[in-house]
Design a protein around this motif. Structure first.
Motif, short mmCIF file in Angstrom:
data_model
loop_
_atom_site.label_atom_id
_atom_site.label_comp_id
_atom_site.label_asym_id
_atom_site.label_seq_id
_atom_site.Cartn_x
_atom_site.Cartn_y
_atom_site.Cartn_z
N TRP A 127 3.92 -2.37 7.95
CA TRP A 127 5.37 -2.51 7.94
C TRP A 127 6.00 -1.51 6.98
O TRP A 127 5.40 -1.15 5.97
N ASP A 128 7.22 -1.10 7.30
CA ASP A 128 8.02 -0.34 6.35
C ASP A 128 8.54 -1.33 5.31
O ASP A 128 9.25 -2.29 5.64
N VAL B 204 0.85 -1.19 0.00
CA VAL B 204 0.00 0.00 0.00
C VAL B 204 0.89 1.24 0.00
O VAL B 204 1.89 1.30 0.72
N VAL B 205 0.54 2.21 -0.85
CA VAL B 205 1.28 3.47 -0.91
C VAL B 205 0.59 4.45 0.03
O VAL B 205 -0.56 4.85 -0.20
N THR B 206 1.26 4.83 1.10
CA THR B 206 0.67 5.71 2.10
C THR B 206 1.02 7.17 1.84
O THR B 206 0.30 8.07 2.27
N GLU B 207 2.14 7.42 1.18
CA GLU B 207 2.54 8.76 0.79
C GLU B 207 3.21 8.66 -0.57
O GLU B 207 3.44 7.56 -1.08
N VAL C 263 -10.79 1.11 8.76
CA VAL C 263 -9.86 1.77 9.68
C VAL C 263 -8.93 2.68 8.89
O VAL C 263 -8.49 2.33 7.79
N SER C 264 -8.63 3.84 9.44
CA SER C 264 -7.63 4.72 8.84
C SER C 264 -6.24 4.14 9.08
O SER C 264 -6.05 3.32 9.98
N MET C 265 -5.28 4.56 8.27
CA MET C 265 -3.91 4.05 8.44
C MET C 265 -3.29 4.51 9.76
O MET C 265 -2.27 3.98 10.19
N VAL D 178 6.15 3.44 0.73
CA VAL D 178 5.46 2.20 0.42
C VAL D 178 5.48 1.31 1.66
O VAL D 178 6.54 1.09 2.26
N ASN D 179 4.31 0.85 2.05
CA ASN D 179 4.19 -0.02 3.22
C ASN D 179 3.63 -1.37 2.81
O ASN D 179 3.13 -1.55 1.70
N VAL D 180 3.74 -2.31 3.73
CA VAL D 180 3.12 -3.62 3.59
C VAL D 180 2.12 -3.75 4.73
O VAL D 180 2.44 -3.41 5.88
N VAL D 181 0.91 -4.21 4.42
CA VAL D 181 -0.09 -4.46 5.47
C VAL D 181 -0.37 -5.96 5.50
O VAL D 181 -0.49 -6.61 4.46
N THR D 182 -0.47 -6.52 6.69
CA THR D 182 -0.70 -7.95 6.85
C THR D 182 -1.79 -8.20 7.89
O THR D 182 -2.01 -7.39 8.79
N GLY D 183 -2.45 -9.35 7.75
CA GLY D 183 -3.41 -9.79 8.75
C GLY D 183 -3.04 -11.21 9.18
O GLY D 183 -2.63 -12.02 8.35
#
Length: 208
Positions: free
Chosen positions: A37-38, A16-19, A106-108, A23-28
């Motif tokens: 994650w960075d 996911v691109v937050t800015e 949910v917001s980041m 670039v971040n990674v999101v996991t569940g």
């Protein structure tokens, strides 16, 4: 590169691109958390632990932060997170769905924007997908149905009964659970399949 920190197996993972330059990674995970994650360093930036099971007065509600502070919080009320889905609308937000009767927008930064409730008190969510427009959230439930939610309002707009049975061509009283939902990136089509070993033959069902 390895991303270490979850206490159990990972079920869902997305870039996911937050800015503009971030670039971040999101996991569940089955440990009951979603993590940001960075992508470069592999370090955990935030841990989200939504409370989606238990008495109503302890559930995570709209406006509440679900950011975990500290490492020793109990996982009570935070079941297996099987789906994390980044959205473009609202910007910088994600859908978090666990095996429970409540899902979250949910917001980041970790603030709950919207919640989604199952139609039955003891009904759990087992799979989820989002339309490309980010208007609709599709959630399969453990009682074999599919609920279509309006993401902005959180309300159920449609329920498809016997969705699991029709998707797996099962005629028995207990149909297999849906394992995964996938929305076509351009068309109004939804794919569903099950990994249940009770099936005579595996199949992928396409819905319009």
């Amino acid at each position: 590169k390895e991303f270490r920190g979850h206490g159990s197996y990972v079920n869902s993972c997305h870039y996911v691109v937050t800015e503009e330059t971030m670039v971040n990674v999101v996991t569940g995970s089955a440990d009951g958390t979603a993590r940001i994650w960075d992508a470069r360093s592999g370090e955990v930036m935030k841990i989200f632990r939504p409370v989606s099971a238990g008495p109503k007065d302890v559930l995570s509600n709209i406006g509440v932060s679900i950011v975990q502070t500290g490492d020793a919080l109990s996982d009570s009320g935070s079941p297996n997170v099987h789906s994390v889905i980044p959205l473009h609308t609202p910007p910088r937000s994600i859908i978090i769905v666990s095996r429970s009767s409540r899902a979250f927008l949910v917001s980041m930064s970790g603030i709950v924007i919207q919640t989604f409730e199952s139609e039955g008190m003891n009904t759990a969510f087992v799979a989820a997908a989002v339309s490309p427009s980010n208007r609709w959230l599709y959630i399969a439930t453990d009682d074999g149905n599919l609920c279509v939610y309006d993401i902005s309002s959180g309300k159920v707009e449609r329920t498809i009964r016997n969705f699991a049975a029709d998707s797996t061509k099962t005629t028995s009283a207990s149909s297999p659970e849906i394992t995964e939902l996938i929305h076509h990136p351009h068309k109004g089509m939804l794919a569903a399949f099950s990994n249940d070993k009770g099936q005579k033959r595996g199949s992928l069902a396409l819905w319009k």
